[in-house]
Design a protein around this motif. Structure first.
Motif, short mmCIF file in Angstrom:
data_model
loop_
_atom_site.label_atom_id
_atom_site.label_comp_id
_atom_site.label_asym_id
_atom_site.label_seq_id
_atom_site.Cartn_x
_atom_site.Cartn_y
_atom_site.Cartn_z
N THR A 1 -3.04 -47.02 -6.64
CA THR A 1 -1.72 -46.45 -6.37
C THR A 1 -0.63 -47.45 -6.70
O THR A 1 0.40 -47.10 -7.29
N LEU A 2 -0.84 -48.70 -6.32
CA LEU A 2 0.14 -49.75 -6.58
C LEU A 2 0.39 -49.90 -8.08
O LEU A 2 1.54 -49.93 -8.53
N TYR A 3 -0.68 -50.00 -8.86
CA TYR A 3 -0.52 -50.23 -10.29
C TYR A 3 0.11 -49.02 -10.98
O TYR A 3 0.90 -49.17 -11.91
N GLU A 4 -0.23 -47.82 -10.50
CA GLU A 4 0.37 -46.62 -11.07
C GLU A 4 1.88 -46.59 -10.84
O GLU A 4 2.66 -46.31 -11.76
N HIS A 5 2.29 -46.89 -9.60
CA HIS A 5 3.71 -46.86 -9.28
C HIS A 5 4.46 -48.02 -9.93
O HIS A 5 5.62 -47.87 -10.35
N ALA A 6 3.81 -49.17 -10.03
CA ALA A 6 4.44 -50.31 -10.69
C ALA A 6 4.67 -50.00 -12.16
O ALA A 6 5.74 -50.29 -12.72
N LYS A 7 3.68 -49.39 -12.80
CA LYS A 7 3.82 -49.02 -14.22
C LYS A 7 4.94 -48.00 -14.40
O LYS A 7 5.72 -48.08 -15.36
N GLU A 8 5.03 -47.06 -13.47
CA GLU A 8 6.07 -46.05 -13.56
C GLU A 8 7.46 -46.69 -13.45
O GLU A 8 8.38 -46.33 -14.20
N VAL A 9 7.60 -47.65 -12.53
CA VAL A 9 8.89 -48.34 -12.38
C VAL A 9 9.23 -49.11 -13.65
O VAL A 9 10.36 -49.07 -14.15
N ILE A 10 8.24 -49.83 -14.19
CA ILE A 10 8.47 -50.63 -15.40
C ILE A 10 8.82 -49.72 -16.58
O ILE A 10 9.74 -50.03 -17.36
N TYR B 1 3.68 -48.49 3.04
CA TYR B 1 5.04 -48.03 2.76
C TYR B 1 5.57 -48.64 1.46
O TYR B 1 6.09 -47.94 0.59
N PHE B 2 5.42 -49.96 1.32
CA PHE B 2 6.05 -50.64 0.18
C PHE B 2 5.26 -50.49 -1.11
O PHE B 2 5.79 -50.78 -2.19
N ILE B 3 4.01 -50.04 -1.03
CA ILE B 3 3.29 -49.69 -2.26
C ILE B 3 4.07 -48.62 -3.03
O ILE B 3 4.16 -48.66 -4.26
N LEU B 4 4.66 -47.70 -2.29
CA LEU B 4 5.45 -46.63 -2.90
C LEU B 4 6.91 -47.03 -3.07
O LEU B 4 7.55 -46.68 -4.06
N ALA B 5 7.45 -47.76 -2.09
CA ALA B 5 8.88 -48.05 -2.10
C ALA B 5 9.26 -49.22 -3.01
O ALA B 5 10.32 -49.20 -3.64
N SER B 6 8.42 -50.24 -3.07
CA SER B 6 8.75 -51.45 -3.86
C SER B 6 7.48 -52.03 -4.50
O SER B 6 7.07 -53.15 -4.19
N PRO B 7 6.86 -51.28 -5.40
CA PRO B 7 5.57 -51.71 -5.95
C PRO B 7 5.62 -53.04 -6.70
O PRO B 7 4.66 -53.82 -6.66
N LEU B 8 6.72 -53.33 -7.39
CA LEU B 8 6.78 -54.57 -8.16
C LEU B 8 6.69 -55.80 -7.28
O LEU B 8 6.06 -56.80 -7.63
N ALA B 9 7.34 -55.75 -6.11
CA ALA B 9 7.29 -56.89 -5.19
C ALA B 9 5.87 -57.14 -4.70
O ALA B 9 5.47 -58.29 -4.45
N LEU B 10 5.08 -56.09 -4.56
CA LEU B 10 3.73 -56.22 -4.03
C LEU B 10 2.75 -56.81 -5.05
O LEU B 10 1.64 -57.20 -4.69
N LEU B 11 3.16 -56.86 -6.31
CA LEU B 11 2.30 -57.47 -7.32
C LEU B 11 2.11 -58.96 -7.07
O LEU B 11 1.20 -59.58 -7.62
N LEU B 12 2.99 -59.56 -6.23
CA LEU B 12 2.86 -60.97 -5.88
C LEU B 12 1.74 -61.20 -4.87
O LEU B 12 1.25 -62.33 -4.74
N ALA B 13 1.37 -60.16 -4.14
CA ALA B 13 0.31 -60.29 -3.13
C ALA B 13 -1.04 -60.41 -3.82
O ALA B 13 -1.23 -59.99 -4.96
#
Length: 218
Positions: A196-205, A172-184
């Motif tokens: 998927t995580l890196y794609e969505h994190a880049k999109e948010v950034i 769920y949070f890979i899509l909803a809050s990707p930046l927070a998951l970069l700490l994992a």
């Protein structure tokens, strides 16, 4: 690598350091995720506390840690902690005193405003541990802002531990809050999840304005 596991802040505790050394001597390597590393440290410390059962101490720690996260506060008053142990674990006054005495040796510190974790990452991890088997509705009810589905930022570090052990939360949070998951730790994700995580994190950034001198116009 201690830095990759984000353990540098807990190196001042001798039992934490000795647990990592023991893990390396036994396995020939450090634990592969932050969750495994912190859990192993806690196991080592609890195993050295014979007067009170380690399982009871861990349950107490989880209750206290989760209450801190829910309250968005790193400190709980002594009164609240005593009530948590009394009602949550049905302990008598003498048992509560024994538990808090043991926990205060290596986990908790009692200050003017109440109890706090000596090593903050322990509290964040233990709150996540208490939710590792929780369903997604329960996780979202605690971690997200009501009515928005967005992550309450005070839960960011706890979430980074939780997604290493709770698959529903991770997806769920890979899509909803990707930046927070970069700490994992990266090893907690499948190859597909990482992509998927890196794609969505880049999109948010890419869509986050850069603030200069308090302005978002740049």
């Amino acid at each position: 690598d201690v830095r990759q596991l984000d353990l540098a802040g807990s190196m001042g505790n001798p039992l934490v350091l000795s647990s990592l050394v023991a893990a390396y001597q036994t396995d020939g390597r450090l634990p592969s995720t932050r969750t495994q590393a912190v859990s192993r440290q806690i196991d080592k410390i609890l195993g050295a506390r014979p007067p009170v059962k380690p399982t009871l101490l861990r349950c107490a720690l989880r209750l206290i840690a989760l209450a801190m996260e829910i309250n968005c506060d790193n400190v709980l008053s002594e009164e609240i902690v005593v009530r948590l142990l009394s009602e949550g674990l049905t302990l008598r006054v003498s048992e509560i005193d024994d538990v808090l005495d043991e926990l205060s040796k290596h986990f908790l510190v009692l200050g003017v405003d109440g109890y706090a974790f000596q090593v903050r990452s322990f509290g964040e991890y233990l709150a996540a541990e208490s939710l590792k088997d929780a369903n997604l509705d329960r996780v979202k009810s605690l971690l997200t802002v009501p009515g928005t589905g967005e992550l309450n930022e005070s839960w960011s570090n706890t979430l980074s531990y939780l997604v290493e052990s709770n698959e529903q939360a991770r997806r769920y949070f890979i899509l909803a809050s990707p930046l927070a998951l970069l700490l994992a730790h990266p090893s907690a994700f499948t190859n597909e999840e990482r992509e998927t995580l890196y794609e969505h994190a880049k999109e948010v950034i890419d869509h986050t304005p850069i603030l200069l001198h308090g302005s978002s116009d740049v």
